[in-house]
Design an enzyme around this catalytic site. Structure first.
Site, PDB file in Angstrom:
ATOM      1  N   LYS A  41       0.854  -1.193   0.000  1.00 50.50           N
ATOM      2  CA  LYS A  41       0.000   0.000   0.000  1.00 50.50           C
ATOM      3  C   LYS A  41       0.886   1.238   0.000  1.00 50.50           C
ATOM      4  O   LYS A  41       1.512   1.585   1.003  1.00 50.50           O
ATOM      5  CB  LYS A  41      -0.939   0.015   1.200  1.00 50.50           C
ATOM      6  CG  LYS A  41      -2.075   1.033   1.039  1.00 50.50           C
ATOM      7  CD  LYS A  41      -3.202   0.791   2.009  1.00 50.50           C
ATOM      8  CE  LYS A  41      -4.421   1.613   1.648  1.00 50.50           C
ATOM      9  NZ  LYS A  41      -5.558   1.367   2.561  1.00 50.50           N
ATOM     10  N   TRP A  76      -2.988   0.479  -3.842  1.00 49.06           N
ATOM     11  CA  TRP A  76      -2.491  -0.885  -3.739  1.00 49.06           C
ATOM     12  C   TRP A  76      -1.609  -1.254  -4.939  1.00 49.06           C
ATOM     13  O   TRP A  76      -1.934  -0.912  -6.071  1.00 49.06           O
ATOM     14  CB  TRP A  76      -3.639  -1.887  -3.655  1.00 49.06           C
ATOM     15  CG  TRP A  76      -4.417  -1.811  -2.377  1.00 49.06           C
ATOM     16  CD1 TRP A  76      -5.680  -1.324  -2.216  1.00 49.06           C
ATOM     17  CD2 TRP A  76      -3.995  -2.241  -1.077  1.00 49.06           C
ATOM     18  NE1 TRP A  76      -6.064  -1.416  -0.899  1.00 49.06           N
ATOM     19  CE2 TRP A  76      -5.056  -1.974  -0.169  1.00 49.06           C
ATOM     20  CE3 TRP A  76      -2.821  -2.820  -0.583  1.00 49.06           C
ATOM     21  CZ2 TRP A  76      -4.979  -2.281   1.173  1.00 49.06           C
ATOM     22  CZ3 TRP A  76      -2.746  -3.116   0.764  1.00 49.06           C
ATOM     23  CH2 TRP A  76      -3.806  -2.848   1.625  1.00 49.06           C
TER      24      TRP A  76
END
Length: 540
Positions: free
Chosen positions: A440, A445
């Site tokens: 992250k 992501w």
């Protein structure tokens, strides 16, 4: 009103009876721990299984008792499997590559009464023996050996027991939901957990993996299970081999590329199964030996994602079809396998290849869904793009871990796998990452698997792992840890530049670190936890 058809419980012993009756002279080729080759067949595997079943009974082993095996893929291990489960005992396969502390925990947690082992693992046995007091019998899978007897005076020898006992044995009939085998998770976080399979679940799983849309196994195949029998029961292949009556080539401890090339070519293997790290060694060895592996029609890749470059190498250099498969210990293990549908035949080779990169579709007996949150019940649309938490249910999926009371399932009865994935309209599964391995960065992501596949596509990179490293501004940033091929000249800058036109700029790793080795689990998976512990602060 019930149907008026015969009922027979689905039992593992039925598989061996079938193989012996209808494929009795089909070869079982086995490499022993000393490197020698043994050749037997399904008739003799059946006879020796019955002899060993008598031996275990004479040792006082009772219904439901756990019998552990610590052994390579060989014919004695195969015979003992059927003897144990066929008798109503529980075959507990143990991964010898675990830390001794985990090994001790597993044997004690399972309450194993008997431990079978290959001579290779004698030091392991003598090292943990004092810590597993409930084990009553140790059996070495071989002929009498003075060195083993000196180190472990109470040891019994498999070949001696076989010679002493009769092959006259009637497999008992019992409830098909009776426990048949026990496999523990690899325990990368916390203690390993046990998945206790039943005869019913195992036989149904065996049917599924033989299907054309799964591993496409038949009596005409020569199968090489490189995946160890201690890794989720070699993905169920020893049972499948008996169901279809195919030839089996068991590689023993010889899992290096050169040994595998030799066995594939000498015994004309048509289908082989293993994890990507094994296939990387095979590809290198085949090129060095000048072999094109002419008999190998398909290889099955599981355990972790298959790099696209590896799939292309098998296709282009060896004319070998790669079947991408996915599963887990908690799933016996098959969840999906990648076979094309009829409508895909009209696609270009490149378009077909893109589909082949997915983990495939589930067979009947497994259902998949993607949810918006872990343990959640709200599904994500199946469009091949939207990702979420992968959950499964089916006939061979765990409900409760061995020795635990609490359910392992969600509130509505699904098992959460811990994977992040998407499903498309046809049910093809696209794994993004393990939830714990996602990176992250600045709230966005990044898939470590996608970056690893890119790195592995570089001709000078033999293996690559991508992990999250702490970052003062972005919280986490990807770094790539790679092993070069021999004589490779690639630099850190060169590897990072290789990502430039393949992912968005912000997803390119911040650093490349070249190492001599990447730590692997006992099942051949990269130990990213160990890498994170070592390298997670390199950007600070």
């Amino acid at each position: 009103m019930h149907g008026r058809m015969m009922f027979q419980p689905l039992l593992i012993s039925n598989l061996l009876d079938h193989a012996a009756r209808y494929h009795g002279d089909t070869a079982i080729i086995s490499k022993n721990t000393d490197g020698s080759i043994s050749k037997t067949d399904w008739t003799h595997v059946s006879e020796n299984s019955k002899r060993f079943a008598n031996a275990l009974k004479n040792l006082g082993v009772q219904m439901h008792d756990r019998v552990a095996t610590i052994a390579w893929n060989n014919h004695r291990h195969l015979e003992s499997w059927y003897a144990i489960s066929g008798s109503g005992f529980v075959c507990h396969t143990i991964n010898p590559r675990l830390f001794p502390e985990q090994l001790i925990f597993i044997i004690n947690d399972a309450k194993d009464r008997v431990v079978l082992f290959d001579k290779t693992f004698l030091p392991l046995i003598t090292g943990v023996k004092a810590h597993i007091p409930q084990v009553e019998h140790f059996i070495c899978l071989g002929a009498f050996d003075q060195d083993v007897a000196d180190a472990l005076p109470e040891v019994k020898f498999y070949d001696v027991l076989i010679a002493e006992n009769s092959d006259q044995f009637e497999w008992p009939e019992f409830d098909e939901n009776t426990a048949s085998s026990l496999c523990y998770t690899s325990g990368t976080t916390g203690n390993p957990k046990g998945a206790l399979y039943s005869h019913r679940s195992t036989v149904l799983h065996t049917y599924a993996i033989c299907l054309p849309d799964s591993l496409n196994l038949s009596a005409s195949d020569v199968m090489l299970p490189v995946v160890p029998m201690f890794h989720v029961n070699a993905w169920g292949t020893p049972y499948a081999a008996a169901m279809v009556g195919c030839t089996v080539v068991l590689p023993g401890p010889g899992l290096d590329g050169a040994s595998l090339v030799q066995m594939i070519d000498e015994y004309k293997v048509t289908v082989a199964l293993g994890v990507p790290t094994i296939w990387q060694g095979l590809l290198t060895a085949a090129k060095q030996a000048g072999s094109v592996l002419p008999s190998l029609q398909r290889n099955v890749v599981g355990g972790s994602a298959c790099p696209p470059a590896m799939m292309k190498a098998f296709r282009d250099l060896f004319n070998c079809e790669t079947i991408h498969a996915w599963g887990m210990t908690e799933m016996s293990p098959l969840g999906t396998s990648n076979q094309l549908k009829a409508k895909h035949r009209n696609l270009s080779e490149d378009e077909q290849f893109k589909i082949r990169l997915s983990q495939g579709r589930p067979p009947f007996g497994v259902d998949l869904r993607i949810t918006t949150e872990e343990k959640g019940t709200t599904e994500v649309i199946r469009d091949g793009h939207n990702t979420g938490n992968l959950q499964v249910k089916g006939h061979w999926i765990i409900s409760t871990y061995f020795g635990k009371d609490e359910s392992a399932l969600t509130s509505d009865g699904w098992f959460d796998t811990g994977d992040i994935a998407s499903l498309n309209e046809d049910g093809y599964l696209y794994l993004s990452d393990r939830a714990k391995d996602l990176i992250k960065s600045g709230g966005e992501w990044i898939s470590s698997v996608e970056l690893e596949n890119i790195a592995m596509g570089h001709p000078e990179i033999a293996m690559a792992a991508v992990i999250a490293a702490k970052h003062s501004k972005w919280d986490e940033r990807p770094i790539v840890i790679a092993i070069k091929h021999k004589d490779a000249q690639i630099t850190e800058e060169g590897l990072l530049e290789y990502f430039a036109d393949k992912v968005a700029k912000w997803q390119i790793p911040d650093k490349a670190i070249f190492v001599e080795a990447i730590p692997l689990s006992g099942t051949g998976k990269m130990l990213k936890k160990d890498l994170r512990e070592k390298y997670d602060s390199v950007l600070l």
